[in-house]
Enzyme design. Structure first.
Site, mmCIF file in Angstrom:
data_model
loop_
_atom_site.group_PDB
_atom_site.id
_atom_site.type_symbol
_atom_site.label_atom_id
_atom_site.label_comp_id
_atom_site.label_asym_id
_atom_site.label_seq_id
_atom_site.Cartn_x
_atom_site.Cartn_y
_atom_site.Cartn_z
ATOM 1 N N CYS A 160 0.859 -1.166 0.027
ATOM 2 C CA CYS A 160 0.116 0.075 -0.050
ATOM 3 C C CYS A 160 0.701 1.359 0.133
ATOM 4 C CB CYS A 160 -0.922 -0.021 1.403
ATOM 5 S SG CYS A 160 -1.900 1.507 1.440
ATOM 6 N N PHE A 161 1.987 1.265 0.612
ATOM 7 C CA PHE A 161 2.734 2.606 1.106
ATOM 8 C C PHE A 161 3.625 2.863 0.018
ATOM 9 C CE2 PHE A 161 0.409 2.625 5.176
ATOM 10 C CZ PHE A 161 0.822 3.956 5.394
#
Length: 273
Positions: A146-147
């Site tokens: 996600c990051f």
């Protein structure tokens, strides 16, 4: 204008299945009109990989590596990509789709919630911004993490992602939850993501550290989780005239937890895609 009353929950540290079960229990009880809008804070033990609802487990996650590193693994009700929940403050917000903070669809609601989160972090001295969205073009290799890039209206510092969030809408109710990272642990995350080669893994890990950050790095000091929560609560109150009443889970929510926790712990749920 009188303040609207919300419930403030801090459920502390729980295992991954319980954490996801609590979020869904809050959503279900709010859908039935039994609870007010809720802001919840929580934490994880053990450190856990959470998968987005639509991710393909066996294609993207090395299960043996998860086991070797002693990590938890759970599939979220929300979409998005894999997140490692380790040294962070996790939040969730539950409110109806027709609530003023949620109307207009996903992007406008993301922006309203991001404004409150960003305001709370700025009170700590973090020079955060709200990302306008993904940049165009394709990466050499898209990871399941996600990051590794900011999405619409997520919170960044110097172009590096600091807060990641995901949202779902069920039966007229919105659940948004997200991670306010204190210190970044890309090593464990990238150790469990399947990659075409070790060289690609190391290259993308280095890129990840360039594109994401933690609050401790941004501020140059450690801030206790309780202080972060207090600042976020004050920001919601200031921006949106919300009065928070601290509370606990209702009997109805508690009554749903056993079944919901069993759902999130089941192999069928984890391997559903």
């Amino acid at each position: 204008m009188p303040a609207e009353t919300w419930r403030l929950l801090d459920t502390g540290v729980s295992d991954p299945y319980t954490n996801m079960a609590i979020d869904e229990a809050i959503l279900l009880e709010h859908r039935e009109g039994k609870t007010p809008p809720t802001l919840r804070f929580y934490a994880w033990s053990p450190p856990t990989i959470s998968l987005g609802y639509f991710q393909q487990l066996e294609k993207e996650i090395d299960l043996e590596a998860v086991k070797e590193r002693g990590l938890g693994l759970v599939r979220r009700l929300t979409g998005g990509r894999a997140v490692l929940h380790d040294d962070e403050v996790t939040y969730s917000v539950v409110a109806r789709e027709d609530h003023p903070l949620m109307i207009g669809g996903i992007r406008p609601s993301y922006l309203r919630l991001a404004k409150a989160l960003a305001a709370g972090l700025r009170e700590l001295g973090a020079p955060v911004e709200i990302a306008s969205g993904r940049k165009g073009g394709r990466e050499e290799h898209t990871t399941a993490a996600c990051f590794d890039a900011p999405s619409w209206y997520e919170i960044t510092c110097g172009g590096r992602k600091l807060v990641g969030s995901a949202q779902t809408r069920k039966g007229g109710v919105v659940l948004q939850h997200g991670s306010i990272v204190l210190t970044l642990n890309g090593d464990d995350l990238f150790a469990v993501l399947k990659m075409p080669s070790e060289a690609v893994r190391q290259r993308l890990l280095a890129k990840f550290y360039h594109q994401a950050c933690g609050l401790e790095e941004v501020l140059g000091r450690r801030v206790e989780a309780g202080v972060i929560k207090e600042n976020i609560v004050r920001a919601f109150t200031r921006l949106y005239a919300v009065e928070f009443v601290p509370g606990g889970l209702t009997e109805g929510e508690k009554g749903r937890l056993k079944e919901l926790r069993a759902k999130y712990a089941a192999a069928d749920w984890l391997k559903r895609r």
